[in-house]
Design a protein around this motif. Structure first.
Motif, mmCIF file in Angstrom:
data_model
loop_
_atom_site.group_PDB
_atom_site.id
_atom_site.type_symbol
_atom_site.label_atom_id
_atom_site.label_comp_id
_atom_site.label_asym_id
_atom_site.label_seq_id
_atom_site.Cartn_x
_atom_site.Cartn_y
_atom_site.Cartn_z
ATOM 1 N N PRO A 123 -61.995 -55.956 34.395
ATOM 2 C CA PRO A 123 -62.157 -57.416 34.310
ATOM 3 C C PRO A 123 -61.289 -58.041 33.230
ATOM 4 O O PRO A 123 -60.977 -59.233 33.297
ATOM 5 N N ARG A 124 -60.890 -57.260 32.238
ATOM 6 C CA ARG A 124 -60.019 -57.764 31.186
ATOM 7 C C ARG A 124 -58.560 -57.565 31.593
ATOM 8 O O ARG A 124 -58.185 -56.487 32.046
ATOM 9 N N GLY A 125 -57.781 -58.615 31.420
ATOM 10 C CA GLY A 125 -56.381 -58.523 31.775
ATOM 11 C C GLY A 125 -55.708 -59.873 31.671
ATOM 12 O O GLY A 125 -56.254 -60.812 31.079
ATOM 13 N N GLU B 296 -54.448 -67.940 37.729
ATOM 14 C CA GLU B 296 -54.074 -67.610 39.099
ATOM 15 C C GLU B 296 -52.750 -66.853 39.088
ATOM 16 O O GLU B 296 -52.095 -66.722 38.049
ATOM 17 N N GLY B 297 -52.388 -66.352 40.247
ATOM 18 C CA GLY B 297 -51.128 -65.638 40.379
ATOM 19 C C GLY B 297 -51.346 -64.164 40.618
ATOM 20 O O GLY B 297 -52.038 -63.763 41.563
ATOM 21 N N TYR B 298 -50.780 -63.338 39.730
ATOM 22 C CA TYR B 298 -50.841 -61.883 39.856
ATOM 23 C C TYR B 298 -51.518 -61.336 38.608
ATOM 24 O O TYR B 298 -51.042 -61.546 37.491
ATOM 25 N N PHE B 299 -52.642 -60.638 38.816
ATOM 26 C CA PHE B 299 -53.466 -60.177 37.695
ATOM 27 C C PHE B 299 -53.106 -58.737 37.343
ATOM 28 O O PHE B 299 -52.954 -57.886 38.235
ATOM 29 N N VAL B 300 -53.007 -58.457 36.063
ATOM 30 C CA VAL B 300 -52.727 -57.100 35.573
ATOM 31 C C VAL B 300 -53.838 -56.713 34.610
ATOM 32 O O VAL B 300 -54.015 -57.336 33.556
ATOM 33 N N GLY B 301 -54.607 -55.695 34.989
ATOM 34 C CA GLY B 301 -55.681 -55.221 34.127
ATOM 35 C C GLY B 301 -55.147 -54.588 32.861
ATOM 36 O O GLY B 301 -54.055 -54.010 32.846
ATOM 37 N N ALA C 30 -51.496 -55.281 45.545
ATOM 38 C CA ALA C 30 -51.565 -55.153 44.087
ATOM 39 C C ALA C 30 -50.159 -55.213 43.525
ATOM 40 O O ALA C 30 -49.182 -55.396 44.254
ATOM 41 N N THR C 31 -50.053 -55.022 42.210
ATOM 42 C CA THR C 31 -48.754 -55.002 41.547
ATOM 43 C C THR C 31 -48.546 -53.644 40.883
ATOM 44 O O THR C 31 -49.520 -52.992 40.457
#
Length: 705
Positions: free
Chosen positions: A95-97, A106-111, A353-354
């Protein structure tokens, strides 16, 4: 008195008749030391799979007392399944990232890769640019949802900006299913940004669907007026033919992008590559320019069905949906005890995903010093209808990112959906249709085959059937040997191990008979005899008031009873093999116990255990009849034969140890195990009784030649 004597006489005659008939029934083990079929260690080879769980249930299932009961079945290693990809969702494993657009979340999330507060839960974010109308979950396509502001967008990581290859080498596509053949002559495409400059509108010539059964039984043919080489975007109505033509499936095949930016802005290049469509319409265009649309536009699964080649993983914090299940937080998972401290196979999200997010996940797990065996790249790309070259392009990007942070990580995949035969896709320029073969070719062409360290697939022979018959047990060993040979024939490198990472007879295993237990023994025995590195049982976690699983539990998650597969697991994992981390040698065996149709009624699976005992698991698949067999350990090289000697342990579970009693919509088992245990005498003339519908383990020493 006379009646009693008659009863005894009948009983004796019956016993003698069975024994005399059994003399001709033999299980022959190929025990030649040079013919070892597989060598494995049970703690690493016989495991179970854990998927996303119902919201609020992980703390109940993965803690005692229920967890102790689950573990007592005997499955050892586990594989953590990545379910969000099947639902076309982004997975926030942490959840942290950080968001690529932090201001708007918004956009692309990276943990975050840095260990902080322990991760107890992880959640899914349904993708807002989805193009699928079907699949797991309850999502729908934005291509036919009736909203001119919503849109489907392809995955930016499949464009030249990230692959380094021309976009024509990774064509993206959307397919529309009209539900039946309808006379059409036109299509209307409401393009979003970026749009396709070069594309073709095509129709399917086959009678079967373009996926699965129909993949190679038709071709995609471009409409006479379906080629567009200078697309300008906007809403375009194309007349495809000068007459009406009956079609059901249409495809837009896109090979050159405008590279104009989506509504999310130009600050992130991922918004400006690929292809995007607001809405699709298919129908009839009259001479006066009137367009009659045959598509159902609706924001639910009642819409006309569409399928895309890929989906952009862009999403926003507002897309979070905790009601769709808990992917189980990694720290909770590794600390609760379900892994037994053994190395675990873990997944990364890759289809949606990224690379940076996946790399951080693996780095996080290594920083926590959790024991990791293998890393599975994505989930069921074939079920998402992704072409192997696209999967390969993502695989190389994600592998590079992971190995930059964790060089020793062992990567593989895909994993395939459960299948009876080869996974085939539309032919490439050379006519090749094998998904696995083309994926391996892609890695070889890029000099990156070393990044592929294992192959994984799933196994559900009757996944789509609501019920299955007793006769469905008979082909299971053949299914296993066939599919393994298919993978080898299609180019699976011989030095790469393969794993069945998720499987069961179907979507569940009803407790009404021991049929599912017999299937499980046959499946595990045959898969390991074909050389698998490991097999992982699915439906390991039970569901309340849903007995088609591993355990029966009530709504309060209290234990109610065992199921046939639970009791069969104990026989397989605790009696057939020795539950220790030491090599077991497996040998193949044949049986001449057949019915009139040639179905083998008794199958056999043999291991030489580290305690020097030989263990033979015999599955009597005859629903109504006991059988009696000799067991011969043959050495074809010396033409010698050996037999069990001295006392032989005999452990049996079957219809005599388990009976289901239906009670309205529910029911209970009585008896509900345990397996029957006894000792019998070995020897060259020994006959071993196998009760109807049962699994029997014979275990002991064998004599010298």
């Amino acid at each position: 008195m006379k009646t009693r004597v008659l009863g005894i006489t009948i009983s004796l005659c019956s016993c003698l008749f069975t024994t005399s008939m059994a003399v001709t029934q033999t299980v022959t083990v190929d025990a030649s030391p040079s013919h070892v079929a597989n060598t494995f260690s049970p703690p690493h080879a016989l495991g179970a799979a854990i998927d996303r769980l119902r919201t609020g249930s992980p703390e109940k299932l993965l803690n005692d007392p229920l967890l102790s009961i689950i573990l007592n079945a005997g499955w050892q290693t586990v594989t953590y399944r990545q379910n969000t990809e099947l639902m076309v969702e982004a997975w926030h494993w942490n959840p942290r990232g950080t968001w690529s657009n932090a201001e708007k979340q918004e956009g692309y999330f990276v943990g975050s890769a840095e260990p902080g507060d322990e991760i107890q839960h992880s959640w899914a974010y349904p993708l807002p640019h989805r193009g699928f109308s079907r699949g797991d979950g309850n999502g729908w396509s934005r291509l036919t949802d009736g909203d001119p502001n919503s849109y489907w967008k392809s995955n930016p990581y499949l464009t030249k900006a990230f692959t380094g290859e021309d976009d024509s080498l990774h064509p993206q596509w959307v397919m529309i299913d009209l539900g039946a053949k309808i006379d059409v002559n036109a299509i209307r495409i409401a393009w979003a940004n970026p749009y396709a400059r070069h594309y073709s509108v095509q129709f399917w010539t086959g009678e079967l669907e373009p996926f699965y059964d129909g993949t190679t039984k038709g071709t995609w043919q471009t409409f006479p007026l379906g080629n567009v080489t200078e697309g300008k975007g906007g809403t375009v109505t194309l007349k495809l033919v000068s007459w009406m033509i009956p079609v059901r499936y249409l495809r837009i095949w896109m090979t050159d992008s405008s590279n104009t930016c989506a509504v999310h802005g130009s600050a992130d290049k991922r918004n400006c590559v690929g292809y995007a469509i607001n809405e699709l319409y298919v129908g009839a265009l009259s001479a006066d320019g009137q367009f009659n649309d045959y598509v159902t536009h609706f924001p639910s699964r009642n819409q006309t069905v569409t399928w895309p080649s890929s989906v952009d993983p862009w999403h926003a914090a507002s897309n979070l949906d905790e009601s769709r299940g808990d992917q189980v937080g990694f720290d909770f998972f590794f600390h609760c005890g379900v892994t037994r401290g053994l190395a675990t196979m873990v997944p990364i999200a890759m289809l949606y995903a990224t690379p940076e997010d996946a790399a951080n996940e693996i780095a996080y797990l290594y920083k926590r010093k959790y024991p990791i065996s293998w890393i599975e790249m994505g989930e069921e790309a074939d079920g998402q209808h992704m072409l192997p070259e696209d999967y390969g392009a993502l695989y190389l990007q994600f592998a590079a990112a992971i190995h930059k942070l964790v060089p020793e990580a062992k990567l593989g995949g895909p994993p395939f959906e459960g299948t009876f035969g080869d996974v085939e896709v539309w032919p490439d320029a050379n006519g090749k249709v094998s998904w696995l073969g083309r994926f391996v070719d892609y890695l070889k062409a890029h000099g990156r085959l070393n990044d592929f360290t294992f192959f994984s697939f799933e196994h559900y022979p009757y996944q789509d059937r609501p019920t299955y018959s007793w006769a469905d047990l008979y082909p299971e060993p053949g299914y296993v040997s066939h599919i393994v040979q298919v993978w080898k024939d299609n180019g699976l490198p011989p030095n790469i191990p393969f794993f069945m990472t998720e499987g069961n007879i179907g979507g569940g295993a009803p407790p009404s008979t021991v049929k599912s237990a017999l299937w499980l023994a046959d499946y595990v025995g045959s898969m390991m005899s074909e050389g698998a590195g490991a097999t992982y049982y699915f439906h390991y976690m039970p569901s309340p008031d849903h007995p088609s699983g591993f355990l029966a539990i009530d709504k309060e998650y209290s234990f109610k009873g065992y199921t046939p597969q639970y009791l069969a697991t104990q026989l397989i994992a605790k009696e057939w093999v020795q539950p220790v981390d030491a090599p077991h040698k497996q040998y193949k065996a044949s049986s001449d116990v057949m019915d009139a149709a040639g179905n083998v009624l008794v199958t056999a699976y043999v291991v030489e255990r580290p305690d020097k005992q030989w263990s033979v698991m015999l599955v009597n698949r005859d629903q109504f009849n006991d059988h009696a067999v000799k067991v011969v350990f043959a050495d074809p090289a010396t033409k010698g034969a050996r037999y069990f000697s001295g006392q032989v342990d005999r452990i049996t579970f079957g219809s005599n140890e388990y009976a289901w009693h239906q009670e309205g919509e529910l029911g209970h088992a009585d008896p509900d195990g345990p397996a029957s245990k006894s000792t019998v005498n070995g020897g060259a003339e020994a006959i071993y009784q196998l009760p109807k519908a049962s699994i029997t383990v014979l275990r002991g020493s064998i004599g010298t030649h």
